[in-house]
Scaffold this active site. Structure first.
Site, short mmCIF file in Angstrom:
data_model
loop_
_atom_site.label_atom_id
_atom_site.label_comp_id
_atom_site.label_asym_id
_atom_site.label_seq_id
_atom_site.Cartn_x
_atom_site.Cartn_y
_atom_site.Cartn_z
N LEU A 1 -3.51 -4.89 4.13
CA LEU A 1 -3.77 -4.05 2.96
C LEU A 1 -4.64 -4.84 1.98
O LEU A 1 -4.38 -6.02 1.74
CB LEU A 1 -2.45 -3.67 2.25
CG LEU A 1 -1.55 -2.68 2.96
CD1 LEU A 1 -0.24 -2.53 2.19
CD2 LEU A 1 -2.22 -1.32 3.09
N GLU B 1 4.07 1.22 -4.98
CA GLU B 1 3.60 2.00 -3.84
C GLU B 1 4.34 1.57 -2.58
O GLU B 1 4.75 2.39 -1.76
CB GLU B 1 2.09 1.82 -3.68
CG GLU B 1 1.40 2.94 -2.90
CD GLU B 1 1.66 2.94 -1.41
OE1 GLU B 1 1.84 4.03 -0.85
OE2 GLU B 1 1.70 1.85 -0.81
#
Length: 195
Positions: free
Chosen positions: A31, A38
């Site tokens: 990521l 999140e």
């Protein structure tokens, strides 16, 4: 062969991802951001089941599996399947290794496991998302909009927003814009129009 064997139990197939402006979802296999709110939403969503005897089947592409923090295993209420054409054995902390999506779906819908499986969650990467979107059982896309620009080399696939419609309200999903590490984000759910 008993009557129960070979019977297909249709399961809900759901995609979950976060994408920045431009629909980027990753860079070099990881990521490109660190967003604790999140990530918590992601974990809460994929581990949520309606009763204690149910489990979710989590489908991970090899790179997604490798990039997931090992310290977070085991995840509650989850059975992990790693999808890879090159791995020879089931990786640590995973339960199954499959070489293609149809064999995963078969595992979750006809195997003795199927009575326990509530939802099949697709966790990426891009090719797996793309293939899963075409499956007739795919009914929801949980797609967090990360309202910022990041350098990405992997992208969430295009999907038809006339078929998958953005829901104004969805149970358990905050509808207002959130802020996480100074970055705005919005949790979104798209539901397949079955008509």
């Amino acid at each position: 062969m008993s009557d129960c064997e070979g019977k297909v139990h249709r399961k809900s197939i759901r995609l979950i991802a976060a994408a920045c402006n431009g629909m980027g979802i990753g860079k070099d296999g990881i990521l490109p951001w660190s967003l604790p709110k999140e990530f918590k939403f992601f974990l809460d969503t994929i581990t949520s089941v309606s009763s204690p005897d149910k489990k979710n089947l989590l489908i991970w592409g090899k790179r997604c599996w490798i990039s997931f923090p090992e310290s977070l295993h085991p995840l509650a209420n989850c059975i992990h399947v790693v999808l890879s054409r090159t791995m020879g054995c089931v990786p640590d902390h995973a339960h199954y290794l499959c070489h293609d999506l149809p064999s995963v779906i078969q595992l979750g819908s006809t195997h003795p496991l199927s009575d326990k499986i509530e939802t099949i969650w697709i966790l990426g990467g891009a090719e797996l998302y793309k293939e899963s979107l075409k499956h007739p059982w795919c009914d929801y896309i949980y797609l967090t909009q990360v309202m910022a620009d990041f350098d990405c080399d992997t992208f969430f696939p295009e999907f038809d927003r006339e078929i998958y419609k953005l829901q104004d309200e969805f149970p358990g999903v905050p509808s207002e814009i959130q802020e996480d590490q100074g970055i705005k984000l919005k949790f979104q759910v798209f539901k397949k129009d079955m008509h």
